[in-house]
Structures are given as C-alpha cells and as structure tokens.
Scaffold this motif. Sequence first.
Motif, PDB file in Angstrom:
ATOM      1  N   ASP A 292      -9.660  -8.739  98.776  1.00 53.86           N
ATOM      2  CA  ASP A 292     -10.207  -8.378 100.069  1.00 53.86           C
ATOM      3  C   ASP A 292     -11.135  -9.103 100.949  1.00 53.86           C
ATOM      4  O   ASP A 292     -11.085  -9.337 102.138  1.00 53.86           O
ATOM      5  CB  ASP A 292     -11.238  -6.969  99.825  1.00 53.86           C
ATOM      6  CG  ASP A 292     -10.400  -5.922  99.310  1.00 53.86           C
ATOM      7  OD1 ASP A 292      -9.412  -5.575  99.741  1.00 53.86           O
ATOM      8  OD2 ASP A 292     -10.787  -4.628  98.658  1.00 53.86           O
ATOM      9  N   SER A 296     -10.575 -10.451 104.983  1.00 52.04           N
ATOM     10  CA  SER A 296     -11.385 -10.419 106.158  1.00 52.04           C
ATOM     11  C   SER A 296     -12.103 -11.871 106.175  1.00 52.04           C
ATOM     12  O   SER A 296     -12.894 -12.110 107.225  1.00 52.04           O
ATOM     13  CB  SER A 296     -12.709  -9.399 105.485  1.00 52.04           C
ATOM     14  OG  SER A 296     -13.440 -10.178 104.512  1.00 52.04           O
ATOM     15  N   SER A 301      -8.038 -13.934 109.124  1.00 50.51           N
ATOM     16  CA  SER A 301      -7.989 -13.059 110.167  1.00 50.51           C
ATOM     17  C   SER A 301      -7.595 -13.889 111.412  1.00 50.51           C
ATOM     18  O   SER A 301      -6.380 -13.205 112.271  1.00 50.51           O
ATOM     19  CB  SER A 301      -9.157 -12.654 110.838  1.00 50.51           C
ATOM     20  OG  SER A 301     -10.059 -11.878 109.714  1.00 50.51           O
TER      21      SER A 301
END
Length: 508
Positions: A292, A296, A301
């Motif tokens: 996770d 992010s 990204s």
Amino acid sequence: MAHKSGDREKYGLEGSERINRNLIDKDRRIVVASNRGPLGFSEDDSGRAAARRDSSPVSGLFESLEHTPLTWVSGAVSATDRRAADELTNEDGAINHDLLPPKWRQILISTPRRVHHKFFNVICNPLLWFIFHRSWSPTFTPNIGSQEHDAWERGFRALNESFAKRIDSSGSDQQLVLLCRDYQLMLVPGLVRAKNRNALIHYSVDTPWPWPNDLRIIPEKWRREILASLLSADVVTLSSPADISTFEASVTEVFNGEPTIENSGRGLKIHSNGHVTTVDVSTPLLRANQLDPVVSNSSTSRLITQLESTANEHTFVTVDRAEPHKNVVRSIVAFGELLKKRPELVGKVRYLLFLTPGPSHVSAYKRLNEEIRRSARRVNDSARGENPVQVYMENNFYRAIAGLVVYDTLVSVPVIDGAARSVLDGSVINQKDGNLIVSDTSPICRALSESAYTVSYTDVEGISHAMSSAYDEPVESRQATFDAVAKLLEASSKENDVESALERLLSI
C-alpha cells in the motif's frame, strides 16, 4: 470492485498476536536464517555502507513477529554487504539498527569472494535453480565436472557450514528455535542438528520441489546430503500439494524406501533414523501492508499516470523475472496470435511486460532476453505501425508495481513456479478489477480455478483464446476473481505462514 487499502482490516491483515507468548520464553531463542535478511545495504555519498529495509517477500513475511526477540542470520551477498559486516556490526558480530524492530538483530555471514562465487555462481544459479525449475535440457546440459564438485565442497557446503556455525553460537544455554528458508541453505538444518540435537527446526522451501528425474541431474551424494539435511528438520513446508508428492517420491527413491512415510491429511510424517519430520504446505504470503505505501509513493503514482495516459481499451500485463521457466516467449507469441485472429484489436489492446533480468554471467539468460525481444519485435512489426508489445527489461520495482495497478488482464503462465508472486500482489493492489490468465502448473491455480482463465503453459492457442475471452469479459463479472482472492486473504489472516509454523514448532 478492486481491493483498496481500507479492506485490510476486513480481511484480517493487521498485525496478529495469535502466537501463544508463553511458548516464547527466556529459555528459548528464535533464529531466522535466509539468504537475504531484513536489511539491505548500499553505498552512501561518503562511500560507507548504509542500511535500508529490504523489500523482498521474505522480509515482509516476519512483520507479525516484530515484537518477538529474534536473531536474523543472512548472507553478505554483495561487496557492500561485506563492507557492512565490517563497519556496522557490534562486539558480538550483530547489527542493531533503527530500521529493525527493537528486539531484532541481524548477523551477516561474510565469506571470501571466491567462496561466495563458487556457492552462488556455480552451484546455486544456475545449477540448482534450473533443476528446481525444470530449466535444464539434460541431454546436453549441465555437465558436472571437477569445477562443480569443488564448488559444492568449497562453496555450497562451506557457506552452509558458516551459517550453521554462526547459528549454533548465536546463543548460550537457550533452546534453539530455527526458522530456515531458501534453497541456498538446504544443508543448514542437517549441520545444525548434528551439533544441537535439542533444537527445534523449521525449513521452508519457496521453490517448486523437483521430480526424482530432475533431481537425478546432480550426483547421488549431493541428493542424499540435501534430503538427509531436510529430514533432520522437525517441520518442512513446501509451496503446493503437488510438491508434497514430488518430495515424497524423491525421499522414497534416494533412500530406497527406508524412511517410513505416513499420510497426515494435507501433508506427510516421515520417520527417519529415529526422527519424525512433518511435511506440510505453506500458506501464500500476501503483502498488502507492505505494498500500500509503495502504491501511494510519488514515484509509483507518476509511473501509474504515464501508463494510463494511452488510449488503449485493454492492457495485458506480465510482471516477473526473465527466467526460462516463466514462459514469457509463449505468452508474447500468443498475444501476436490474438492480433492475427482479431485485427480489429490493433490499437485497442497492448501487452506490457515488466521483467527483471537474470544474472548476466549465465548464458541461458542472455539467450532468453534476446528471444523475448525478438518475439516482441515480430508482433510489433505485424501491427500496422503500432507497438502493442512493450518490454521493460529492468530492475525497477516501482514501475512493476505500477503495472500491477493498471492491468486489465494479468498474464502468468509459468512452466512451474514457487509462490506466484505477481498474481498474489496484483490481485491485492490492482485498481481495474483485472482478470487473470494462469497456467495450470501455477501454485495459485487451484485457489483461483473458478475465477481465472486457466491454460496449459505449452498451449499457445489456448493462451491466445484466453486473452480474447479476457478482453470480451464484462467488467462486472470480474468480481468473481476478487471474491476468490478475498478467500485467500481471509485464509491468510487465520493461518499466517510464519506464525502458524512457529506455533507448530514450539508445540513439539
């Protein structure tokens, strides 16, 4: 709907306290032994060794034990690791670092470079690695000569002996509880047992286990040494039920049926030389909590945005190592067949392959890389000016994660595999409700058989047909895939591999 970070608590992936802490007392010391440890090392601006947390699955596997005192013994696999062993260790030869949980310490096994070369570059990869993944063509290769015999004695066994000696000296009168893993350390259980009859030993095999015909590639003496070592452990875990069968067949053949083997439901109990070894299947590791933050991350990204910036309707993705057993060339050829049969898909679909290159000193990897690129060029040359196949041959973890986030279909059709890592990771972090194409030899196939497209790894026509069906599948029906993965997540929360292994071991 794709799984998001908030689902972790639902599926029980937060830190577990299931272990009976009364079993872990001052009279026991827990040691983890693996080729790579929780800390990796690189050179900082001043030229000194600087620590970083390792992102490998093995490191994340032990996160639930972060409050448990343990010593982690791992190899110094690079020049920087060897420098860290000299610069960062304390008086007892261990590394205590802020990046480690407070009750952990890491010990690096640093051997002369010539010893490590014989250990890794001659015996481990390619010889043993190719055997475990059925990548040799034994009519022609390998040839085991004096160099290999010397490397077994003065490389493979010597390094395993260094591990065993350090493990046995890493505590005093406490009972040793050893959690050992990685095919590189297969002799460690036997070497430790010879010095410490009272130790509790768990050994985990993360690779597929070879059939006896494959194991015969190496000399009988080596086979007996490997299996005798593993049978000195109290618990051995393998990747799949199929591996249980091949392990049993190997033990029966090598020892001429001498051990008594009992079927214990999902595994075996093997009685050998007055010792009982439980052989079981390990639970897949799901790295939701680890991945996770990576998804992010700003670098990831940015790469996700780049990959989503094209106008393609459907993205096929493979994320893996460029290994012969990964069967990448057939999947590229199958994609080319898809475009031949359905030319209207040219410009609408693409196939992205994120491949970590293998060691450059092994000629088989060089030939494979050339064939992968050649196959991709053939498909692209037939695609009317489009370049639907894009191969990223690099060691870029963030780009690989971005690929797992954006796929519409993940393609994983190995000849044989250990943990099916990309399938597990992709099914957790994918944001497109992507579907899956897996070979029937994948260890994850049984769990996902009703919600993934299952193919034979040799069946190029079948893989191409699965790609066509995956493209046509309505987004709504992909929920079945994630339902199956949810069951895996739930099972993992109830029977975490390391925690359940430690519980079984400490209860002996």
